[in-house]
Design a protein around this motif. Sequence first.
Motif, short mmCIF file in Angstrom:
data_model
loop_
_atom_site.label_atom_id
_atom_site.label_comp_id
_atom_site.label_asym_id
_atom_site.label_seq_id
_atom_site.Cartn_x
_atom_site.Cartn_y
_atom_site.Cartn_z
N GLU A 114 -2.27 13.27 9.13
CA GLU A 114 -2.05 12.12 10.31
C GLU A 114 -3.63 11.70 10.64
O GLU A 114 -3.74 10.53 10.86
N GLU A 115 -4.30 12.52 10.79
CA GLU A 115 -5.82 12.06 11.44
C GLU A 115 -6.25 11.25 10.08
O GLU A 115 -7.02 10.04 10.65
N ASN A 116 -6.11 11.45 9.06
CA ASN A 116 -6.86 10.66 8.07
C ASN A 116 -6.13 9.23 7.77
O ASN A 116 -6.61 8.14 7.66
N LEU A 117 -4.62 9.15 8.35
CA LEU A 117 -3.97 7.99 8.28
C LEU A 117 -4.45 7.05 9.33
O LEU A 117 -4.55 5.85 9.41
N PHE A 118 -4.71 7.71 10.52
CA PHE A 118 -5.38 6.86 11.61
C PHE A 118 -6.60 6.18 11.37
O PHE A 118 -7.05 5.28 11.70
N LYS A 119 -7.61 7.16 10.75
CA LYS A 119 -8.75 6.76 10.28
C LYS A 119 -8.78 5.57 9.26
O LYS A 119 -9.50 4.67 9.24
N LEU A 120 -7.80 5.74 8.35
CA LEU A 120 -7.32 4.59 7.44
C LEU A 120 -6.97 3.29 8.17
O LEU A 120 -7.53 2.23 7.63
N TYR B 174 -12.52 -1.35 -0.85
CA TYR B 174 -13.32 -0.89 0.16
C TYR B 174 -12.91 0.43 0.64
O TYR B 174 -13.68 1.23 1.18
N ILE B 175 -11.54 0.67 0.75
CA ILE B 175 -11.12 1.85 1.13
C ILE B 175 -11.37 3.15 -0.11
O ILE B 175 -11.86 4.06 0.39
N ASP B 176 -11.36 2.56 -1.38
CA ASP B 176 -11.90 3.64 -2.28
C ASP B 176 -13.28 3.83 -1.99
O ASP B 176 -13.65 5.19 -2.26
N LYS B 177 -14.25 3.20 -1.61
CA LYS B 177 -15.75 3.42 -1.34
C LYS B 177 -15.72 4.31 -0.15
O LYS B 177 -16.53 5.10 -0.07
N GLU B 178 -15.19 3.95 0.93
CA GLU B 178 -15.41 4.15 2.23
C GLU B 178 -14.55 5.62 2.68
O GLU B 178 -14.78 6.39 3.46
N PHE B 179 -13.58 5.70 1.70
CA PHE B 179 -12.50 7.02 1.95
C PHE B 179 -12.04 7.44 0.62
O PHE B 179 -10.95 7.31 0.33
N PRO B 180 -13.02 8.07 -0.03
CA PRO B 180 -12.73 8.58 -1.41
C PRO B 180 -11.42 9.32 -1.81
O PRO B 180 -11.05 9.55 -2.51
N GLU B 181 -11.08 10.11 -0.61
CA GLU B 181 -10.21 11.27 -0.71
C GLU B 181 -8.81 10.53 -0.54
O GLU B 181 -7.95 11.15 -0.69
N MET B 182 -8.52 9.30 -0.13
CA MET B 182 -7.39 8.71 0.13
C MET B 182 -6.91 8.40 -1.19
O MET B 182 -7.26 7.58 -2.21
N SER B 183 -5.52 8.46 -1.38
CA SER B 183 -4.81 8.11 -2.61
C SER B 183 -4.18 6.45 -2.49
O SER B 183 -4.08 6.22 -1.55
N ILE B 184 -3.96 6.17 -3.98
CA ILE B 184 -3.81 4.73 -3.92
C ILE B 184 -2.64 4.41 -4.85
O ILE B 184 -2.81 4.91 -5.95
N GLN B 185 -1.56 3.69 -4.57
CA GLN B 185 -0.38 3.04 -5.43
C GLN B 185 -0.33 1.59 -5.30
O GLN B 185 -0.39 1.20 -4.24
N LEU B 186 -0.36 0.91 -6.28
CA LEU B 186 -0.29 -0.39 -6.39
C LEU B 186 1.19 -0.68 -7.00
O LEU B 186 1.53 -0.39 -8.21
N ASP C 29 6.13 5.86 6.50
CA ASP C 29 6.35 7.44 6.67
C ASP C 29 5.21 8.11 7.30
O ASP C 29 4.14 7.48 7.33
N PRO C 30 5.38 9.10 7.72
CA PRO C 30 4.52 10.03 8.09
C PRO C 30 3.15 10.32 7.33
O PRO C 30 2.35 10.43 8.08
N GLU C 31 3.42 10.27 6.22
CA GLU C 31 2.15 10.35 5.20
C GLU C 31 1.81 8.95 4.46
O GLU C 31 0.93 9.02 3.66
N TYR C 32 2.54 7.72 4.77
CA TYR C 32 2.09 6.79 4.02
C TYR C 32 1.81 5.49 5.02
O TYR C 32 2.17 5.40 6.14
N TYR C 33 0.75 4.55 4.58
CA TYR C 33 0.40 3.34 5.05
C TYR C 33 0.27 2.47 4.20
O TYR C 33 -0.46 2.69 3.11
N GLU C 34 0.89 1.15 4.62
CA GLU C 34 0.98 0.08 3.15
C GLU C 34 0.31 -1.26 3.97
O GLU C 34 0.15 -1.47 5.09
#
Length: 273
Positions: free
Chosen positions: A158-164, A98-110, A183-188
């Motif tokens: 940070e704005e992108n993380l709030f949107k995420l 869902y995030i990949d489609k709605e927010f394509p610029e967001m990076s992903i780690q599993l 982290d200021p740059e991470y959301y899990e």
Amino acid sequence: MKKFEGILITTDLDGTLLRNDKSISKENLDAIEYFKENGGLFTIVTGRPPVIVGKIYDIVRPNAPIGCYNGGGIYDVEKGEYLWKLELSRDALELVEYIDKEFPEMSIQLCTFGDCYFCKMNASMEKHLISGGFPDIRCHYTEVKGTLAKVLFADLSEENLFKLADLLNSHPIAPKFDFIRSDPEYYEILPKGVSKGDLVLKLAELTGIDKKKTIAVGDNDNDASMIKAAGIGFAVANASKAAKDVADYVTVSNEEHAIARIINDLDTGKITF
């Protein structure tokens, strides 16, 4: 009986034990050795997987099992095995897609309980890969096999993380999971009910320590639960508001040997249980 016997100190890594350049000061290392030599138990509770904690472990030499994945696992490094873990449902991949489609610029780690996979990159995730010392394993998130431990998204904005966060929390299956700003740059994405706070209590039980004789030290939102759960909770001076709000004490910053200061204050009776 040694002076620190029956006391467990747990610390976060980044922004707490580690300085901004990811090093550990001699002052902190000397104090940790003094604490252990005098009967105390010292360990790390981090969002990192055991494979990344290894180099730090070799320097610090915790004398209790470590906590990893933001409360999702307790790992005995000497035995090379998990003593406890809580897996993330693979339904989380629905959120990732869902995030990949709605927010394509967001990076992903599993992350599984074995390895971490870089599934989509941006500047923040590139920095995470290098600064964390991860093996550079890249694949699509649908190709990740094994039991999942957590999902991490990263972005410099940070704005992108709030949107995420808004996107994730509004999804129909969001109640099945917990979400944390680590982290200021991470959301899990984490398994429901996982927290560093619960893990500290599990560590106390495993090591035979009275939970009232535990100390937790941290700097970020994901540390707030363990700071609150511990017998005495410390936030470092550079900590987030969420961490400071639940702390019993605010000590010096990660650049000023915070762990050494806490051990000294314990040794001299400035802090007592």
